[in-house]
Enzyme design. Structure first.
Site, PDB file in Angstrom:
ATOM      1  N   SER A   1       0.823  -1.196   0.000  1.00  0.00           N
ATOM      2  CA  SER A   1       0.000   0.000   0.000  1.00  0.00           C
ATOM      3  C   SER A   1       0.865   1.257   0.000  1.00  0.00           C
ATOM      4  O   SER A   1       1.913   1.294   0.643  1.00  0.00           O
ATOM      5  CB  SER A   1      -0.871  -0.018   1.258  1.00  0.00           C
ATOM      6  OG  SER A   1      -1.253   1.280   1.577  1.00  0.00           O
ATOM      7  N   ALA A   2       0.414   2.280  -0.722  1.00  0.00           N
ATOM      8  CA  ALA A   2       1.144   3.552  -0.744  1.00  0.00           C
ATOM      9  C   ALA A   2       1.244   4.120   0.672  1.00  0.00           C
ATOM     10  O   ALA A   2       2.164   4.865   0.991  1.00  0.00           O
ATOM     11  CB  ALA A   2       0.438   4.534  -1.658  1.00  0.00           C
ATOM     12  N   CYS A   3       0.292   3.743   1.539  1.00  0.00           N
ATOM     13  CA  CYS A   3       0.276   4.277   2.907  1.00  0.00           C
ATOM     14  C   CYS A   3       1.427   3.736   3.743  1.00  0.00           C
ATOM     15  O   CYS A   3       1.881   4.386   4.668  1.00  0.00           O
ATOM     16  CB  CYS A   3      -1.019   3.909   3.612  1.00  0.00           C
ATOM     17  SG  CYS A   3      -2.450   4.236   2.639  1.00  0.00           S
ATOM     18  N   THR A   4       1.868   2.510   3.462  1.00  0.00           N
ATOM     19  CA  THR A   4       2.934   1.942   4.292  1.00  0.00           C
ATOM     20  C   THR A   4       4.277   1.942   3.578  1.00  0.00           C
ATOM     21  O   THR A   4       5.293   1.588   4.165  1.00  0.00           O
ATOM     22  CB  THR A   4       2.599   0.495   4.724  1.00  0.00           C
ATOM     23  OG1 THR A   4       2.008  -0.175   3.620  1.00  0.00           O
ATOM     24  CG2 THR A   4       1.669   0.462   5.910  1.00  0.00           C
ATOM     25  N   SER A   5       4.296   2.351   2.287  1.00  0.00           N
ATOM     26  CA  SER A   5       5.542   2.214   1.542  1.00  0.00           C
ATOM     27  C   SER A   5       6.612   3.186   2.038  1.00  0.00           C
ATOM     28  O   SER A   5       7.784   3.006   1.742  1.00  0.00           O
ATOM     29  CB  SER A   5       5.299   2.370   0.043  1.00  0.00           C
ATOM     30  OG  SER A   5       4.769   3.622  -0.212  1.00  0.00           O
TER      31      SER A   5
END
Ligand code: PMP
Length: 391
Positions: free
Chosen positions: A324-328
């Protein structure tokens, strides 16, 4: 050299036809839909057309069941908090899954600090929500169950209709985060017994900063933001007119082209998966082998650091992601892969490739040409690698 973009879960290009339809609403037809004059009428008509297109994409009965938001995150917040606050007298129990997007997980965590009791259902090794656990966890205090239609990081599609049946048979209502699924696979909110459904425009090749929430007639929610009372009082704030027009056009295109595009992407996806598994030892597909989104491939490469693989591929003009872009941006592995039972190092060695409209067979061929050598080179530097994998 052209860059090969395989990160469509993080962001999609806007369809040129969508952009073309949006442009007049920036500088010619810029009225406020609340105004009673010519410009206001034009804006209101455009917004209503967009509502109709979105209602059709998901099989809603009426266009009035769609309200516009700023994106998937806001739709998930409004659906879950808005429903919880409005219905707390009936019960304080909410069930969701352990592989939801952070906009669902963190909304639920927030509610748990306000007296709501939240259950995070386990999933199996493929990411399918455990229906028996759901049945066991439901009590007379359960007011809402929230399960995503499909997971954007592993592609697994959930048994939505079965969940909808079960949730309704126990007297609760059903919210579905369909941000990753919409536009890729058919959705029918009436048949699938869905009461609330979240959408995001960019995932349909529409503009960013706009989304929608389907609210089945009779479903009571309360606003989470106070203001001028737009969108039936549920989402105040002057409507994002060009964005809404763009999202409607994107939904229209998605409905018309989904079947053919899904077939094309499924072929690309399956060729890619077969190539990777055949050519690279100790590589495995994460997520369900068949019940998966047409565009999503998540692969685990043992004995490798995912970040270094992303950077090496980027140097060779191929872009993908670690999840996910949120955790990258963090070094933490994504909660989705951990929920499947992967160890930390296995999750770290996993990469997400998401295909899109502009990807071709040549792209797949190019990636399959370069990827095995990159993996081999990185593995040779790894202290964890067993001797038989070093040539
Ligand atoms: N839910 C899912 C399943 C997602 O993949 C995303 C990210 N696109 C969101 C919600 C959040 O959507 P947005 O970025 O539009 O807020």
């Amino acid at each position: 050299m052209r860059r090969i973009y395989l990160d469509h879960t993080a962001g999609k290009p806007i369809d040129e036809r969508v952009l073309k339809d949006m442009i007049p609403y920036f500088s010619q037809d810029y009225g406020n839909p609340s105004s009673p004059h010519y410009f206001g009428n034009k804006a209101r008509t455009a917004i209503d057309e967009s509502r109709t297109s979105i209602a059709k994409l998901i099989g809603a009965e009426k266009k009035e069941e769609i309200i516009f938001t700023s994106g998937g995150t806001e739709s998930n917040n409004l659906a879950i908090k808005g429903f919880a606050y409005r219905n707390h007298v009936k019960g304080n129990h909410i069930i969701t899954s352990s592989i939801e997007h952070m906009s669902v997980i963190n909304t639920c965590k927030h509610l748990s600090k306000q007296g709501f009791q939240i259950i995070y259902l386990p999933v199996d090794e493929f990411g399918i929500v455990d229906l028996q656990s759901l049945e066991k966890e439901m009590t007379e205090k359960t007011i809402l169950v929230s399960v995503m239609y499909a997971n954007g990081e592993i592609g697994t599609i959930e048994p939505i209709q079965k969940i909808g049946d079960l949730v309704h048979s126990k007297g609760a209502l059903f919210h579905v985060d369909a941000v990753a699924a919409a536009g890729q696979i058919p959705i029918d909110v009436q048949k699938e017994e869905i009461d609330l459904l979240s959408l995001s425009s960019n995932d349909l090749y529409g503009p960013r900063g706009v989304g929608a929430l389907y609210i089945k007639t009779g479903t009571r929610i309360q606003p989470i933001m106070q203001g001028g009372g737009q969108e039936r009082g549920l989402r105040s704030g002057t409507e994002n007119l060009p964005g809404i027009v763009g999202m409607g056009k994107a939904a229209k295109i998605a409905k018309a082209e989904m079947t053919d595009e899904a077939e094309r992407l499924t072929r690309l996806r399956d060729t890619f998966v077969k190539g990777v598994i055949d050519l690279i030892p100790e590589s495995f597909l994460n997520g369900h082998p068949t019940l998966r989104l047409p565009n999503t491939v998540n692969v685990r490469f043992n004995y490798i650091e995912g970040e270094s693989l992303i950077l090496s591929l980027d140097m060779d003009s191929v872009v993908c992601s670690s999840g996910s872009a949120c955790t990258s941006k963090t070094l933490e592995p994504t909660h989705v892969l951990l929920a499947l039972g992967l160890k930390h190092e296995e999750a770290h060695g996993s990469l997400l490739f998401t295909f899109g409209k502009q990807n071709t067979n040549e792209d797949v061929k190019y990636v399959l040409d370069i990827l095995p050598n990159i993996v081999k080179r990185l593995r040779q530097m790894s202290p964890l690698i067993p001797k038989e994998l070093i040539e």
